[in-house]
Write an enzyme that holds these catalytic residues in place. Structure first.
Site, PDB file in Angstrom:
ATOM      1  N   ASP A 126     -17.130 -68.154  -8.035  1.00  0.00           N
ATOM      2  CA  ASP A 126     -17.716 -69.005  -7.551  1.00  0.00           C
ATOM      3  C   ASP A 126     -18.349 -69.049  -6.358  1.00  0.00           C
ATOM      4  O   ASP A 126     -17.862 -68.489  -5.168  1.00  0.00           O
ATOM      5  CB  ASP A 126     -17.605 -70.611  -8.079  1.00  0.00           C
ATOM      6  CG  ASP A 126     -18.788 -71.093  -8.604  1.00  0.00           C
ATOM      7  OD1 ASP A 126     -18.996 -71.629  -8.360  1.00  0.00           O
ATOM      8  OD2 ASP A 126     -17.736 -72.657  -9.677  1.00  0.00           O
ATOM      9  N   TRP A 161     -25.495 -68.229  -9.085  1.00  0.00           N
ATOM     10  CA  TRP A 161     -26.607 -69.592  -9.364  1.00  0.00           C
ATOM     11  C   TRP A 161     -27.639 -68.808  -8.636  1.00  0.00           C
ATOM     12  O   TRP A 161     -29.232 -69.220  -8.842  1.00  0.00           O
ATOM     13  CB  TRP A 161     -26.290 -70.485  -8.573  1.00  0.00           C
ATOM     14  CG  TRP A 161     -25.165 -71.185  -8.600  1.00  0.00           C
ATOM     15  CD1 TRP A 161     -24.388 -71.873  -9.859  1.00  0.00           C
ATOM     16  CD2 TRP A 161     -24.195 -71.496  -7.641  1.00  0.00           C
ATOM     17  NE1 TRP A 161     -23.017 -72.301  -8.998  1.00  0.00           N
ATOM     18  CE2 TRP A 161     -23.052 -72.274  -7.405  1.00  0.00           C
ATOM     19  CE3 TRP A 161     -25.326 -72.047  -5.958  1.00  0.00           C
ATOM     20  CZ2 TRP A 161     -22.325 -72.713  -6.224  1.00  0.00           C
ATOM     21  CZ3 TRP A 161     -23.740 -72.688  -4.761  1.00  0.00           C
ATOM     22  CH2 TRP A 161     -22.582 -72.784  -5.482  1.00  0.00           C
ATOM     23  N   GLY A 162     -28.176 -67.176  -8.855  1.00  0.00           N
ATOM     24  CA  GLY A 162     -28.659 -66.757  -8.333  1.00  0.00           C
ATOM     25  C   GLY A 162     -29.336 -67.162  -6.932  1.00  0.00           C
ATOM     26  O   GLY A 162     -30.033 -66.638  -6.850  1.00  0.00           O
ATOM     27  N   ASP A 183     -26.464 -74.824 -12.424  1.00  0.00           N
ATOM     28  CA  ASP A 183     -25.579 -75.623 -13.721  1.00  0.00           C
ATOM     29  C   ASP A 183     -26.733 -76.366 -14.855  1.00  0.00           C
ATOM     30  O   ASP A 183     -27.585 -76.761 -15.000  1.00  0.00           O
ATOM     31  CB  ASP A 183     -24.894 -77.086 -13.715  1.00  0.00           C
ATOM     32  CG  ASP A 183     -23.330 -75.976 -13.148  1.00  0.00           C
ATOM     33  OD1 ASP A 183     -23.349 -74.539 -12.515  1.00  0.00           O
ATOM     34  OD2 ASP A 183     -22.665 -76.485 -12.740  1.00  0.00           O
TER      35      ASP A 183
END
Ligand code: GAL
Length: 375
Positions: A126, A161-162, A183
């Site tokens: 993450d 998350w790009g 998300d």
């Protein structure tokens, strides 16, 4: 490790968040087998955030929470492997994970060795609490290097998350898949928003590093950690169809203990899974009338020369959607047409020479496989 196909599996986050424990993971492993999910291809069982103690031990090692996971991760991994499944875990590039547990920053090589010693086959990594002074690409390279040299094949799932233009550098890090968005939560608004965000990502998926459009909300019906309003079965089918068309990893997020027949039918359709796993070619959109954003036609060429195609209706009303074979490289009068098969109804619909139009109800889709056919 060079991953040939998008990963299929189950992840704890969407339904369970921090309410995870050994019993739940064992039950889920059992259900992945007994429900036919493993047979359908879902082999990764991934424990997401919240599995460790809040502090490392004196040697700096990550420690599984002994109350939640009393037998430790090696034994749990053995149980998962004995079921014919693969064991996934979670960490983070930062000083802490998103939920505030220890992150791997400054411990990358130590943590990769720990995961390898537990028999981990997959690491989701993450992007929370990233120190400002180090670029994200450097941090993914660190863990990529550590995993490649840890003595075990471990799928590296990058979850940034790009952010920070991930798509341009992620293939330099050894990652096997990359998260292209924030998300997805279990509501129509979130789903529609995620679909629209894919418009400029199509060139950045496929073999080498798959575009991960986030875990599935299919079958959640508004319950659990990211359950909001929930979606209808037709919305879940649209979601699943587009994730498969785009060649995204398919990580189930619902509670398998509660899975109903419709959810199982959506998640185990072999024709749709085959389209997901056939992910060499770049997906694209073709022109289709006045509202291309709201009624996209997504297409992907398949390895045997067929096309997969999704007519998606994101409108709040039913619409008629048409595709013209011209846009697929088939000029009129060339002596060929496409045989159209509905992969949800498992029905051959006939051979069409130039165009194919169907009505699509609000918030739903039709999904087809086209085979080139001599007229
Ligand atoms: C988010 C990530 C989610 C989940 C969560 C755990 O950053 O996108 O998929 O892993 O962290 O805290």
């Amino acid at each position: 490790m060079y991953l040939q196909r998008p990963t299929l599996g189950w992840n704890s986050w969407n339904t369970f968040g921090n309410k995870i424990n050994s019993k739940l993971i064992r039950e889920t492993a059992d259900l992945m087998v007994s429900s036919g999910l493993r047979e359908a291809g879902y082999t990764y069982l991934v424990i997401d955030d919240c599995w460790s103690l809040r502090q490392r031990d004196k040697r700096g090692n990550l420690v599984p929470d002994p109350e939640l996971f009393p037998e430790g991760m090696k034994a749990l991994g053995d149980y998962i492997h004995d079921k014919g499944l693969q064991f996934g875990m979670y960490s983070c590039v930062g000083t802490q994970t998103c939920a505030g547990y220890p992150g791997s920053f400054g411990h990358e090589f130590q943590d990769a060795a720990t995961f390898a010693s537990w028999g981990v086959d997959y690491l989701k990594y993450d992007y929370c609490y990233k120190p400002m002074m180090v670029d994200g690409c450097i941090l993914y390279r660190r863990m990529g290097l550590a995993l490649k040299n840890c003595g075990r094949d471990i799928v590296f799932d990058a979850c940034s998350w790009g952010y920070d233009d991930t798509r341009y550098w992620i293939r330099t890090t050894g990652a096997n898949q990359w998260r292209s968005t924030l998300d997805l939560v279990d509501s129509w608004e979130s789903l529609k928003n995620m679909i629209l965000k894919q418009n400029d990502q199509t060139a950045f998926g496929g073999m080498g590093c798959f575009n991960d459009m986030d875990m599935l909300i299919v079958g959640m019906y508004g319950s659990g950690n990211v359950g909001i309003t929930g979606c209808t079965d037709e919305e879940y089918r649209l979601h699943y169809s587009l994730w498969a068309l785009m060649g995204s990893p398919l990580m189930i997020g619902c509670d398998l203990r509660e899975m109903n027949d419709t959810t199982r039918e959506i998640l185990t359709n072999p024709e749709v899974i085959a389209i997901d796993q056939d992910a060499q070619s770049q997906p694209f959109r073709i022109p289709n009338g006045y509202f291309p954003e709201e009624q996209p036609v997504w297409v992907k060429q398949l390895d045997n020369g067929d096309y997969a195609m999704v007519y998606a209706n994101l409108h709040d009303d039913g619409v008629n959607i048409c595709a013209c074979w011209w846009d697929l490289g088939l000029p009129p009068g060339c002596g060929y047409g496409f045989a159209v098969r509905d992969v949800w109804k498992h029905e051959d619909l006939g051979v069409y020479e130039n165009t194919f139009c169907v009505g699509v109800p609000a918030h739903s889709c039709r999904m087809f496989r086209l085979a080139l056919t001599k007229l």
